[in-house]
Design an enzyme around this catalytic site. Structure first.
Site, mmCIF file in Angstrom:
data_model
loop_
_atom_site.group_PDB
_atom_site.id
_atom_site.type_symbol
_atom_site.label_atom_id
_atom_site.label_comp_id
_atom_site.label_asym_id
_atom_site.label_seq_id
_atom_site.Cartn_x
_atom_site.Cartn_y
_atom_site.Cartn_z
ATOM 1 N N ASP A 63 -6.500 109.848 74.740
ATOM 2 C CA ASP A 63 -6.477 108.969 73.572
ATOM 3 C C ASP A 63 -6.885 107.578 74.033
ATOM 4 O OD1 ASP A 63 -6.170 108.216 70.928
ATOM 5 O OD2 ASP A 63 -4.042 108.694 70.814
ATOM 6 N N ASP A 64 -7.230 106.723 73.079
ATOM 7 C CA ASP A 64 -7.631 105.369 73.429
ATOM 8 C C ASP A 64 -6.436 104.511 73.824
ATOM 9 O OD1 ASP A 64 -6.608 105.318 70.816
ATOM 10 O OD2 ASP A 64 -8.156 103.983 70.036
ATOM 11 N N ASP A 83 0.758 103.428 71.766
ATOM 12 C CA ASP A 83 1.425 102.254 71.208
ATOM 13 C C ASP A 83 2.930 102.505 71.209
ATOM 14 O OD1 ASP A 83 2.444 100.187 69.585
ATOM 15 O OD2 ASP A 83 0.657 100.112 68.357
#
Length: 168
Positions: free
Chosen positions: A102-103, A106
């Protein structure tokens, strides 16, 4: 999550993102081999393409998760498309041998959901915030929890809303 425009801004250029994704691939090369890659969409599409190229991976799957529904607030996490059974069958038990990309991690809610599907896979992101770091195995750059990352696909000379929002 609060309004991203009131948070610290971390704009990332295409050049920087490409360098960071290649650095992630380099770091991941020491943990393989991998049987395949599962990309968390949509944010993971670009780094997954770069990592797959660098590591020579051809078996690439997506799992579609929605958590940010308006680019501002993280809402309920929903699985829109699960991982194909054929990919799960090709992987070892619990996803052993799979790389999940994933980028960003969070809060970790998306990664926790996918981790429940693939508990033995190797999870990697380009960027990580403290609240989600415990869910992933490898990342490149840590940013503070109150930082909003502006990815290059979201940017022009200023923030560019998606075409679907009716802005030209």
């Amino acid at each position: 999550m609060s309004d991203p425009h009131q948070q610290k801004a971390f704009p990332v250029s295409w050049d920087q993102f490409h360098r960071d994704a290649r650095a992630l691939a380099w770091r991941l090369s020491g943990f393989g081999p991998y049987e395949g890659l599962v990309c968390i969409t949509r944010g993971g599409l670009v780094p997954a393409a770069i990592v797959a190229r660098e590591l020579g991976l051809r078996l690439i799957e997506t799992v579609s998760i929605a958590s940010y529904h308006d680019y501002k607030n993280q809402g309920e996490t929903q699985v829109l498309k699960p991982i194909a059974q054929s990919v799960l069958d090709a992987a070892g038990e619990g996803g052993k041998g799979l790389l999940v990309i994933d980028d960003l991690v969070d809060t970790g809610s998306t990664a926790r959901l996918v981790r429940a599907m693939l508990p033995k896979a190797h999870f990697a992101t380009v960027y990580a915030k403290p609240a989600g770091r415990d869910v992933i195995d490898t990342f490149i750059t840590e940013v503070s929890q109150d930082t909003w990352i502006y990815f290059p696909w979201d940017m022009g000379l200023s923030f560019q809303p998606p075409i679907r929002d009716g802005v030209a």
